[in-house]
Write an enzyme that holds these catalytic residues in place. Structure first.
Site, PDB file in Angstrom:
ATOM      1  N   CYS A 186       0.752  -1.307   0.082  1.00  0.00           N
ATOM      2  CA  CYS A 186       0.183  -0.001   0.006  1.00  0.00           C
ATOM      3  C   CYS A 186       0.887   1.293  -0.102  1.00  0.00           C
ATOM      4  CB  CYS A 186      -1.002   0.026   1.298  1.00  0.00           C
ATOM      5  SG  CYS A 186      -1.750   1.646   1.617  1.00  0.00           S
ATOM      6  N   CYS A 233      -0.419   3.317  -6.526  1.00  0.00           N
ATOM      7  CA  CYS A 233      -1.339   3.007  -5.555  1.00  0.00           C
ATOM      8  C   CYS A 233      -1.787   1.579  -5.903  1.00  0.00           C
ATOM      9  CB  CYS A 233      -2.853   3.744  -5.620  1.00  0.00           C
ATOM     10  SG  CYS A 233      -4.122   2.935  -4.757  1.00  0.00           S
TER      11      CYS A 233
END
Lengths: 240, 240
Positions: free
Chosen positions: B87, B200
């Protein structure tokens, strides 16, 4: 007791590592959720060093039970509330493993049975394409009895197609794995099954419904759906 | 000390759950192995209940640090030797998390830098398509300085394309996510980047190199490769 926390799903994994990883993907996809926080907390313990399962049965190799029991101990310590095992072969040890823990372990044959009833309600003859342990030890028939007539791959198909295909997928050679699994499917279709269970979690890595002329039950996807259903039922029970 | 056991890779995951699952797939694919036993033991602790990261920064929501620290404690207890966090946003807390443990944490920006040097050696202007925290807090520039000129999505692109796309992927609406990310890529291409980082981990779930006219670095894949390289280096060091 009121408990609104979602139960943590534990995964005894690594047999093989890619199949376990794909199982986590399918578990997420099987969960109805509109944001991160609605997904079940999950612990995947992928332990590919667990001794080879077929070798322990057929060639006197080391017993996988101690290493698998260690994984269960870690999943308990991580706070898991239920356990899934994305490997058909390992269900040969289901009773022995279930005796090691108070946590419920979802059985892959129960998961496949649930999908069969929904997807192919009229099915009677069901082919199970899987590893040697799954057929020799009757992983499906032992759990599900004669609710269905189980057809397993022939010895010739096992030795020349299925087992080399499983080894190929585990080694990352997906093209060879796919080619050999397709041959094994063709052989199984000669026995006119009403449905075929992809009864080794390496198979759906390279084969899908589009490749097979009869309805296919992907045991990995079935296990994902059944695990989510079990976890949701536990959560509902906790809240009432 | 001689230690031939492979180090266990720990994954602080669940942000989001699908991206974490895809990371495990890429980790397995990034590992050179010809059988189960050659793969790294891995523990994915997917904890989607970790409080929303952007909300904690922009809207006074609860601090995610305590829940993330709990995950690190569980990964330590599971015997992990290193940690990866699939992440980008969470790397805003990298220094704080690294201070909580003696285990090395692989940094996703280091992983992307390693891929950039190999895949696009001449790149100077690099677009980072990612969430609000990643651009506002300079997750890449803070770690990598001015080795590259970083281009982030405009506020308009963030609000109307990138953030709704991330939310769509997290909710399982992959088609909407893909459509909006493609629009954001088009806007970024107007700034003539030499490469674009999919910064992302929700983006590579729906977008690949084939969709983009300049070289693309998939931050999830980069993190997988860098994590495997780090684990292999630790293993080699243990054995000598």
């Amino acid at each position: 007791m009121t408990n609104t926390a979602l139960p943590r799903i534990g995964i005894l994994g690594g047999m093989g590592p890619l199949a376990s990883a794909e199982f986590v993907v399918k578990l997420v996809q099987a969960t109805p959720a509109s944001c991160d926080q609605q997904h079940f907390p999950t612990t995947l313990d992928s332990s590919p060093q667990i001794p080879d399962r077929p070798a322990s049965i057929y060639r006197g190799g080391p017993d996988p039970m101690p290493a698998m029991t260690e994984v269960i101990r870690r999943l308990e310590a991580a706070g898991c509330a239920l356990i899934a095992m994305p490997c058909n072969t390992v269900h040969h040890w289901y009773d022995a493993l279930a005796a090691q823990t108070t946590l419920p372990i979802v059985h892959i044959a129960d998961a496949v049975a649930a999908r069969l009833r929904v997807q192919v309600p009229g099915a009677r003859r069901v082919g199970v394409l899987g590893g040697a342990v799954t057929s020799d030890m009757g992983v499906y028939s032992r759990r599900l009895g004669d609710a269905w007539e189980w057809i397993y791959a022939s010895d010739h198909s096992l030795q020349t197609m299925v087992l080399p295909a499983i080894a190929a997928v585990k080694a990352g050679d997906l093209a060879t794995g796919r080619r050999l699994f397709l041959q094994a499917v063709q052989e199984m279709l000669e026995h006119r099954p009403d449905a075929i269970v992809l009864g080794c979690t390496e198979i759906p890595v390279v084969l899908t419904q589009a490749d097979v002329a009869v309805p296919v039950i992907d045991s990995t996807e079935a296990l994902a759906l059944h695990t989510v259903a079990t976890a949701r039922a536990m959560h509902t029970a906790d809240r009432t």
